[in-house]
Write an enzyme that holds these catalytic residues in place. Structure first.
Site, PDB file in Angstrom:
ATOM      1  N   ASP A  82       0.854  -1.195   0.000  1.00 23.17           N
ATOM      2  CA  ASP A  82       0.000   0.000   0.000  1.00 23.17           C
ATOM      3  C   ASP A  82       0.893   1.249   0.000  1.00 23.17           C
ATOM      4  OD1 ASP A  82      -2.328   1.509   0.126  1.00 23.17           O
ATOM      5  OD2 ASP A  82      -2.527   1.326   2.308  1.00 23.17           O
ATOM      6  N   ASP A 104       3.020   4.692  -5.494  1.00 22.19           N
ATOM      7  CA  ASP A 104       2.409   6.011  -5.276  1.00 22.19           C
ATOM      8  C   ASP A 104       3.364   7.119  -5.702  1.00 22.19           C
ATOM      9  OD1 ASP A 104       1.178   8.315  -4.492  1.00 22.19           O
ATOM     10  OD2 ASP A 104       0.869   7.714  -2.400  1.00 22.19           O
ATOM     11  N   GLY A 181      -7.144   9.304   6.889  1.00 24.33           N
ATOM     12  CA  GLY A 181      -7.275   9.648   8.311  1.00 24.33           C
ATOM     13  C   GLY A 181      -8.612  10.315   8.569  1.00 24.33           C
ATOM     14  N   HIS A 208      -9.099   5.774  -1.866  1.00 26.74           N
ATOM     15  CA  HIS A 208      -8.402   5.718  -0.579  1.00 26.74           C
ATOM     16  C   HIS A 208      -9.175   6.580   0.422  1.00 26.74           C
ATOM     17  CE1 HIS A 208      -4.351   3.905  -1.589  1.00 26.74           C
ATOM     18  NE2 HIS A 208      -4.977   3.913  -2.751  1.00 26.74           N
ATOM     19  N   GLY A 209      -8.840   6.392   1.715  1.00 21.59           N
ATOM     20  CA  GLY A 209      -9.434   7.275   2.725  1.00 21.59           C
ATOM     21  C   GLY A 209     -10.861   6.943   3.079  1.00 21.59           C
TER      22      GLY A 209
HETATM   23  P1  13P Z   1      -8.118   5.641   6.034  1.00 21.84           P
HETATM   24  O1  13P Z   1      -7.080   5.388   7.062  1.00 21.84           O
HETATM   25  O2  13P Z   1      -8.525   7.078   5.961  1.00 21.84           O
HETATM   26  O3  13P Z   1      -9.304   4.728   6.167  1.00 21.84           O
HETATM   27  O4  13P Z   1      -7.462   5.362   4.614  1.00 21.84           O
HETATM   28  C1  13P Z   1      -6.745   4.181   4.416  1.00 21.84           C
HETATM   29  C2  13P Z   1      -6.053   4.175   3.120  1.00 21.84           C
HETATM   30  O5  13P Z   1      -6.425   4.852   2.182  1.00 21.84           O
HETATM   31  C3  13P Z   1      -4.874   3.297   3.007  1.00 21.84           C
HETATM   32  O6  13P Z   1      -4.287   3.333   1.757  1.00 21.84           O
END
Ligand code: 13P
Length: 282
Positions: A82, A104, A181, A208-209
């Site tokens: 990741d 990335d 986050g 993501h996120g």
């Molecule tokens: P979150 O921690 O915001 O859920 O996002 C995780 C993420 O995108 C890992 O690549």
């Protein structure tokens, strides 16, 4: 033996309009929690190892552990780097038995991102490994009110066709108001942008996120064209809460405390498989 590259499962998700989750794991208890949930819900799953942890000396052993546990189930499980931080890190993970890698290069100038992604794709494909790249930049939730809400870093739809063609990438992470986050303020997703990118390219799109988004937002993002969702922070926070609660009891053993990690993963993953529509797809 069901340790697999996730490419076929993401193609199925794209056509079936559901999303396959990536859950980041850091140690064995978390992996066990995901295993509880994926065997119960029969949902294809991506286990993510986050780049800074992939740089630690125990990554090769953790990767072997994840692969062994995946082989204990008939549900398809992928092991993915990741946010791969460099071409070299991605290449190293190929030798550790990762089935998929994310490179990335989203903070780099476009042509540099393309050139580096292409190098990863060439090496990974030769090893039967699929590659995710990021175009636009998914920022951090604590800067969300000054960045995400103003559209900064959003993926430019005009460059996606060129990026996908020039890199040969298998999956594309895009930025459209999502952030890593906890979000500062209300998250707003530009779903028209997702739909436009979906029309322009055929590869599965990645959000993501996941932390901080509502069930309705997940469903709307999937309907607009998202096929993979990364989710981590809330699971880690729940695990920490569980451990604090357990540790408050004077008689708590080490086992009582770290059981909180497994419980956090199994509960969150089980719920998210249902929300993402991934449950029962195996
Ligand atoms: P979150 O921690 O915001 O859920 O996002 C995780 C993420 O995108 C890992 O690549």
């Amino acid at each position: 033996m069901t340790i697999i590259s996730i490419k076929n499962e993401l193609t199925k998700a794209l056509h079936g309009r559901y999303a396959v989750p990536l859950f980041d794991v850091f140690e064995m208890q978390g992996m066990e929690g995901v295993m509880d949930a994926l065997t119960e819900k029969r949902a294809p799953t991506i286990i993510g190892i986050y780049s800074p942890y992939a740089a630690l000396p125990n990554c090769r052993a953790l990767a072997a552990y994840v692969r062994c546990r995946a082989e204990d189930t008939d549900v398809p499980v992928s092991l993915m780097l990741d946010h791969g931080a460099s071409v070299d890190q991605c290449l190293e993970m190929l030798s550790y038995g990762f089935t998929d890698v994310m490179y990335d290069g989203s903070s780099l100038p476009l042509e540099e991102n393309i050139a580096n992604t292409r190098r990863v794709v060439d090496a990974a494909h030769a090893a039967g490994v699929s590659v995710e790249a990021e175009l636009g930049h998914v920022g951090m939730g604590d800067q969300y009110d000054s960045l995400g809400s103003r559209g900064l870093g959003f993926t430019d739809p005009v460059s996606v066709e060129h990026f996908v063609e020039a890199t040969g990438v298998d999956f594309l992470a895009i930025a459209f108001g999502n952030a890593h986050g906890l979000y500062k303020g209300e998250p707003h997703l530009d779903l028209k942008l997702v739909a436009e990118i979906r029309r322009r390219v055929n590869v599965p799109l990645v959000m993501h996120g996941g932390t901080g988004l509502s069930d309705e937002q997940f469903r709307a993002a999937i309907a607009a064209g998202i096929s993979k969702i990364n989710f981590a922070t809330s699971i880690m926070n729940t695990a920490a809460d569980n451990m604090r609660l357990a540790a408050a009891k004077p008689e708590a053993s080490m086992f009582d405390i770290y059981a909180g990690i497994r419980a956090a993963y199994s509960q969150w993953c089980g719920r998210l498989y249902e929300v993402f529509g991934a449950a029962g797809r195996v």
